[in-house]
Scaffold this active site. Structure first.
Site, PDB file in Angstrom:
ATOM      1  CG  ASN A  26      -0.836  -0.347   2.444  1.00 45.56           C
ATOM      2  OD1 ASN A  26      -0.428  -1.441   2.766  1.00 45.56           O
ATOM      3  ND2 ASN A  26      -1.043   0.593   3.330  1.00 45.56           N
ATOM      4  CG  ASP A  27      -0.025   4.001   2.970  1.00 43.91           C
ATOM      5  OD1 ASP A  27      -0.949   3.428   2.387  1.00 43.91           O
ATOM      6  OD2 ASP A  27      -0.134   4.460   4.129  1.00 43.91           O
ATOM      7  CD1 TRP A  51      -2.750  -3.081   4.663  1.00 43.92           C
ATOM      8  CD2 TRP A  51      -3.849  -4.026   6.352  1.00 43.92           C
ATOM      9  NE1 TRP A  51      -2.424  -2.395   5.801  1.00 43.92           N
ATOM     10  CE2 TRP A  51      -3.091  -2.954   6.853  1.00 43.92           C
ATOM     11  CE3 TRP A  51      -4.613  -4.778   7.252  1.00 43.92           C
ATOM     12  CZ2 TRP A  51      -3.073  -2.609   8.206  1.00 43.92           C
ATOM     13  CZ3 TRP A  51      -4.604  -4.440   8.585  1.00 43.92           C
ATOM     14  CH2 TRP A  51      -3.838  -3.356   9.056  1.00 43.92           C
TER      15      TRP A  51
HETATM   16  C1  FRU Z   1      -3.033   4.415   4.795  1.00 41.77           C
HETATM   17  C2  FRU Z   1      -2.741   3.618   6.066  1.00 41.77           C
HETATM   18  C3  FRU Z   1      -1.926   4.428   7.045  1.00 41.77           C
HETATM   19  C4  FRU Z   1      -1.262   3.365   7.872  1.00 41.77           C
HETATM   20  C5  FRU Z   1      -0.986   2.299   6.846  1.00 41.77           C
HETATM   21  C6  FRU Z   1      -1.066   0.898   7.338  1.00 41.77           C
HETATM   22  O1  FRU Z   1      -3.340   3.585   3.715  1.00 41.77           O
HETATM   23  O2  FRU Z   1      -3.948   3.196   6.659  1.00 41.77           O
HETATM   24  O3  FRU Z   1      -2.683   5.332   7.817  1.00 41.77           O
HETATM   25  O4  FRU Z   1      -0.104   3.812   8.508  1.00 41.77           O
HETATM   26  O5  FRU Z   1      -1.930   2.487   5.800  1.00 41.77           O
HETATM   27  O6  FRU Z   1      -0.719  -0.021   6.347  1.00 41.77           O
END
Ligand code: FRU
Length: 469
Positions: A26-27, A51
């Site tokens: 993800n991020d 996830w």
């Molecule tokens: C954003 C988020 C962040 C967190 C991360 C966890 O997508 O929810 O706020 O740190 O992803 O994977």
């Protein structure tokens, strides 16, 4: 650069965007240029393509285009504040030592942790720095995603949160040593009905003569920006908007962006491009999540402009050119000699088209059962995904928003199509990110179209894009 033979048969796996060798991402995290090289860390679940227990994956690039995988940078440490996950954060240069400041997760509690490296960003030594939020704000929704910068000799940090029954907020802290932090005040608080109950992944930076605050709002996930002035540690927004208009039923495809200033003084941004099909498909594919291409932010006359990094031109194959030409509503044919699932397209349409709707279709099957239209219709810029795929598991919908043009302003589209990823940039001021997964092998055509009148194309360049691996 490392060869990556992973998933050679998968027609949806992007070839020109960064994604991990397999499993879930993800991020973007900890973006930093170190000794000339660009480092991209990212939220990574190495165990499966959904996830889960988050790690920091790591890749490095010399040119912003080609990436080399490095070992996982951060993994949860049993018994510590990050034992259940190393969540998002940033990277800074702390007196010559690369330092990550990130979110630790332990039993649903979020805290701020730090990690530094003395072997060239490969292994990291951790420290716990802020165990809990300030208690005078009442119960908070989340306490995560630290973003750190320096002003003179003082460090400042923003943390994303939500104030119950109020809205998303970012909390401002300061520190002399990056380890001991003092809470100051919220830098900005929103209203839940307007901008979400909680703000994730804050980013804050000077751009031109203004400051920009970026947050990712939830529950309906989308990334927003505020442009304003920053004085005496107070931020006063003057304008705001969405960073990307690609909103579908579950939020935006482009989410949780992170930014960095590079050695050329540019503000670069990457965002997590989410999947547009259900979890069963992700599990079957073996991978999920892509990083957007690097986008360059700037301010022009107080307005935020967003363009793909010019370095991406390195991927161009042989150019085909079209135009000038009139596009009549009777026009139905595919453009000759242009085919592909990895294409860069730049097109300029003359102002004042009398067509109701006009634009470009990509990933068209020969008889049109599948196609994705990038269109302009009376002040609205959109991507129509309703016919992108015949596969029922793929999300459909028309994405976009209003983007009025001046009377004499041409429509300038810059399109990056990379298999299931579509990024559209219009006139430097609007972006739409979408996911498409055409089911037919022959959905490779490109078509110009106009409806309810004609439009005129001034120029169009099309390049096949080469793989970055
Ligand atoms: C954003 C988020 C962040 C967190 C991360 C966890 O997508 O929810 O706020 O740190 O992803 O994977």
């Amino acid at each position: 650069m490392s060869a990556r033979p992973n998933f050679p048969e998968d027609p949806h796996r992007p070839r020109c965007h960064f994604l991990p060798p397999a499993n879930w991402m993800n991020d973007p995290n900890g973006l930093i240029q170190w000794e000339g090289q660009y480092h991209l860390f990212y939220q990574y679940n190495p165990a499966e393509p959904v996830w889960g227990t988050m790690h920091w994956g790591h890749a490095v690039s010399d040119d912003l285009v080609h990436w080399r995988d490095l070992p996982i940078a951060l993994a949860p440490t049993p018994g510590s504040l990050d034992e259940a996950g190393c969540w998002s954060g940033c990277a800074v240069d702390h007196e010559g030592i690369p330092t990550l400041i990130y979110t630790g997760l332990k039993q649903n509690r979020e805290s701020v942790c730090l990690a530094s490296s003395t072997d060239g960003l490969i292994t990291w030594v951790k420290k716990e720095i802020v165990a809990a939020p300030p208690d005078d704000l009442g119960p908070l929704l989340g306490f995560r995603d630290p973003y750190v910068w320096r002003e003179d000799s003082t460090w400042y940090m923003l943390i994303g949160t939500g104030v119950q029954n109020v809205g998303g907020a970012v909390l401002l802290y300061r520190s002399a040593d990056l380890v001991h932090w003092e809470y100051m005040h919220p830098l900005l608080t929103g209203k839940a009905a307007e901008s979400g109950a909680m703000w994730e992944c804050p980013q804050f930076f000077r751009l031109g003569d203004k400051h920009v605050l970026v947050v990712s709002a939830i529950v309906h996930a989308y990334a927003m920006y505020f442009v304003g002035t920053y004085e005496e540690h107070t931020f006063t927004p003057e304008s705001q908007g969405l960073l990307d208009l690609g909103l579908f039923s579950d939020g935006a495809y482009f989410f949780a962006p992170a930014t960095m200033r590079d050695d050329q003084g540019r503000r670069l941004m990457w965002g997590w491009v989410r999947e547009g099909r259900g979890e069963a498909n992700q599990k079957a594919a073996g991978w999920a999540g892509v990083q957007s291409v690097p986008r360059v932010l700037s301010l022009q006359a107080g307005e935020l402009t967003i363009k793909p990094a010019p370095e991406l031109a390195a991927l161009r194959g042989d150019r085909r050119q079209f135009g000038p030409m009139e596009i009549a509503p009777t026009e139905t044919g595919l453009l000759e000699g242009v085919q592909g699932d990895c294409l860069e397209i730049r097109a300029t349409f003359a102002p004042g088209a009398d067509a109701e709707r006009f634009g470009i279709e990509v990933r068209c099957s020969p008889s049109g059962e599948e196609h994705t239209a990038i269109f302009y219709e009376r002040g609205y810029l959109g991507v129509d995904c309703d016919y992108a795929s015949l596969d029922d598991a793929v999300y459909q919908g028309v994405l976009g928003d209003r983007m009025p043009l001046e009377e004499d302003e041409p429509l300038e589209l810059h399109i990056l199509l990379d298999r299931s990823v579509l990024e559209v940039f219009a006139n430097g001021r609007a972006c739409i990110t979408a996911r498409i997964y055409p089911s037919r092998e022959d959905s490779l055509g490109v078509r110009l179209f106009a409806r309810g009148g004609s439009a005129s194309l001034e120029t169009m360049d099309v390049w096949p894009m080469k793989s970055i691996w």
